[in-house]
Motif scaffolding. Structure first.
Motif, PDB file in Angstrom:
ATOM      1  N   ALA A 140       0.814  -1.218   0.000  1.00 30.54           N
ATOM      2  CA  ALA A 140       0.000   0.000   0.000  1.00 30.54           C
ATOM      3  C   ALA A 140       0.848   1.270   0.000  1.00 30.54           C
ATOM      4  N   THR A 141       1.893   1.295   0.796  1.00 31.65           N
ATOM      5  CA  THR A 141       2.734   2.499   0.877  1.00 31.65           C
ATOM      6  C   THR A 141       3.403   2.803  -0.456  1.00 31.65           C
ATOM      7  N   VAL A 142       3.876   1.759  -1.136  1.00 34.39           N
ATOM      8  CA  VAL A 142       4.507   1.949  -2.449  1.00 34.39           C
ATOM      9  C   VAL A 142       3.504   2.498  -3.456  1.00 34.39           C
ATOM     10  N   LEU A 143       2.282   1.965  -3.445  1.00 32.90           N
ATOM     11  CA  LEU A 143       1.259   2.433  -4.379  1.00 32.90           C
ATOM     12  C   LEU A 143       0.914   3.892  -4.136  1.00 32.90           C
ATOM     13  N   ILE A 144       0.780   4.268  -2.884  1.00 32.94           N
ATOM     14  CA  ILE A 144       0.468   5.668  -2.561  1.00 32.94           C
ATOM     15  C   ILE A 144       1.605   6.588  -3.002  1.00 32.94           C
TER      16      ILE A 144
END
Length: 473
Positions: free
Chosen positions: A267-271
């Motif tokens: 999730a952090t990478v996508l954001i």
């Protein structure tokens, strides 16, 4: 069930007929428009059935599940199918009013609708790939529409890059079958939980890269500015408003819908990627001089909002991603189509599209931006909120620059390329401005009365979170 079957049969059958006819004849062009209009109507009936009674599904030809083609319409798929076909309808109507330049255009647009509908309304990974390739073949040929050097260069770039994306996708499909032993999406979602983490992550990354290439997401965006800027306005509207939906839908269907755990871990990478797309696309759009290039880089920035919402996840994030994808498709279709016509009505329509992209009321883009901002607030990230505000400010700036150069500086036409002069020439006649005016009115209506779109987006999010009711195999 009847509406689900007709949504594929009608464009497929008529598209094959139109391809062999001369699309430059006005009657053939309008037959394509009528077919797309009928497809939109059928999808509207299907959407009403799905929202009222839940998922509709059946296996074609009476074959058992796992052997025949599984068609499955839920709120997520039918929402993307309806919005994409509406964009195709608007583009076909606009090009027919201006005068179709090549005989295959109406048939290709209708066949593209058949491919997109099959892609959005299938419940099997391999059939998704088949319809995916069918859509891409039609899109490859459409990119070269116009026959000029710029269009042919755009077609070669688009075909080369997307063939790479298709290869990566096929490898991911093979990997999925290897580790799960099935290609039915519901079964894959169940069995992937028992797959070793490294194998599951590798397959999920393959799908993510493939869809990111199709969506033009940073850092897989390198092909998009040249292709969108060099194609004809109607084709650019189709690529940015309909074909790009493949990437957004794929991220949603295969992310929370299939690889939910892998999505949570990344999730952090996508954001971060989504935020980078927003800023990068906005800054590069401001730095460009040609309006077509500015809109192309704008497309890179706008898809970043979708990825941010997917990364945040949950009912709020997924609903925001669906809502913004639909709104963005209509925004891009309107803005690209306005580059083919001129006049006060067109200028007003462009202003509506610009306000919608920037998230300024009363345009429906305000509802989409508000939904994405809500995801950032739910994520408790002040930095993300600031980045979203900066992205919206950049959007307003480069769209104002486009308006200034296109509608305030008519005397500077010597700097415009031959292709743009040809596209802008057929501006006379109120009827030729109807498609952009209708799109502008639709964006305003959605902003004034956003409840239906919000309800549909919420129902689509329920599909991804597993709280929607279903029916069928």
């Amino acid at each position: 069930m009847t509406a689900l079957a007709l949504s594929l049969l009608v464009p497929w059958a008529v598209g094959l007929l139109l391809v062999v006819l001369d699309g430059r004849r006005r009657t053939v062009g309008w037959l394509g428009v009528v077919t797309l209009g009928a497809t939109v109507a059928v999808l509207g009936v299907l959407a009403a059935d799905v929202l009222r009674g839940g998922t509709v599904a059946f296996v074609t030809g009476g074959w058992p599940v796992g052997v025949g083609i599984l068609l499955r319409a839920d709120a997520l798929g039918v929402t993307f199918a309806l919005s994409s076909c509406f964009v195709l309808l608007a583009a076909a109507c606009a090009e027919t009013l201006l005068g179709v330049g090549q005989r295959t255009l109406p048939g290709l647009l209708v066949l593209l609708a058949a491919g997109l509908n099959g892609l959005f309304l299938t419940g099997d990974v391999f059939n998704f790939y088949v319809f995916f390739e069918m859509s891409m073949i039609a899109a490859y040929v459409l990119t070269g529409y116009g026959g000029g050097r710029a269009q042919l260069r755009a077609a070669v770039i688009f075909a080369s890059v997307n063939l790479l994306g298709s290869f990566i996708f096929l490898v991911a499909v093979a990997g999925t079958y290897r580790v799960t032993g099935t290609l039915a999406m519901t079964d894959v979602a169940e069995r992937i939980r028992e797959v070793p983490p490294n194998a599951a992550v590798a397959v999920a990354v393959g799908f993510f890269v493939a869809f990111s290439v199709k969506l033009g997401l940073f850092p897989f965006h390198y092909w998009l500015p040249t292709v969108y800027a060099d194609t004809r306005p109607a084709v650019a509207a189709v690529l940015s408003g309909a074909v790009a939906n493949i990437g957004a839908y794929g991220l949603l269907r295969f992310g929370p819908g299939v690889f939910a755990e892998q999505l949570r871990l990344s999730a952090t990478v996508l954001i971060a990627l989504g935020a980078a797309s927003i800023i990068y696309g906005g800054v590069l759009a401001v730095a460009r001089h040609r309006p077509a290039e500015m809109l192309a880089y704008s497309a890179i920035g706008q898809v970043g909002y979708v990825l941010v919402a997917v990364g945040v996840g949950g009912p709020v994030g997924f609903a925001a991603a669906v809502l913004y994808s639909v709104v963005n498709a209509l925004n891009k279709a309107l803005l690209f189509l306005t580059s083919a016509v001129r006049g006060p009505l067109v200028a007003g329509a462009f202003v509506v599209g610009a306000l919608s992209v920037a998230g300024v009321p009363p345009a429906v883009g305000f509802v989409g931006k508000l939904a994405v901002f809500r995801t950032a607030v739910d994520a408790r990230s002040p930095t993300l909120v600031v980045l979203l505000v900066v992205g919206s400010a950049l959007s307003l700036l480069y769209l104002f620059l486009i308006y200034q150069r296109e509608f305030w500086a008519e005397e500077d036409r010597e700097a415009v390329t031959d292709a743009e002069v040809r596209d802008a020439a057929p501006a006379r006649g109120v009827s030729r401005r109807v498609p952009v005016v209708v799109l502008a009115v639709l964006l305003l209506a959605g902003g004034v009365w956003p409840e239906p779109l919000a309800a549909v987006s919420g129902a689509a999010a329920d599909v991804l979170t597993g709280t929607a009711n279903g029916a069928g195999p």
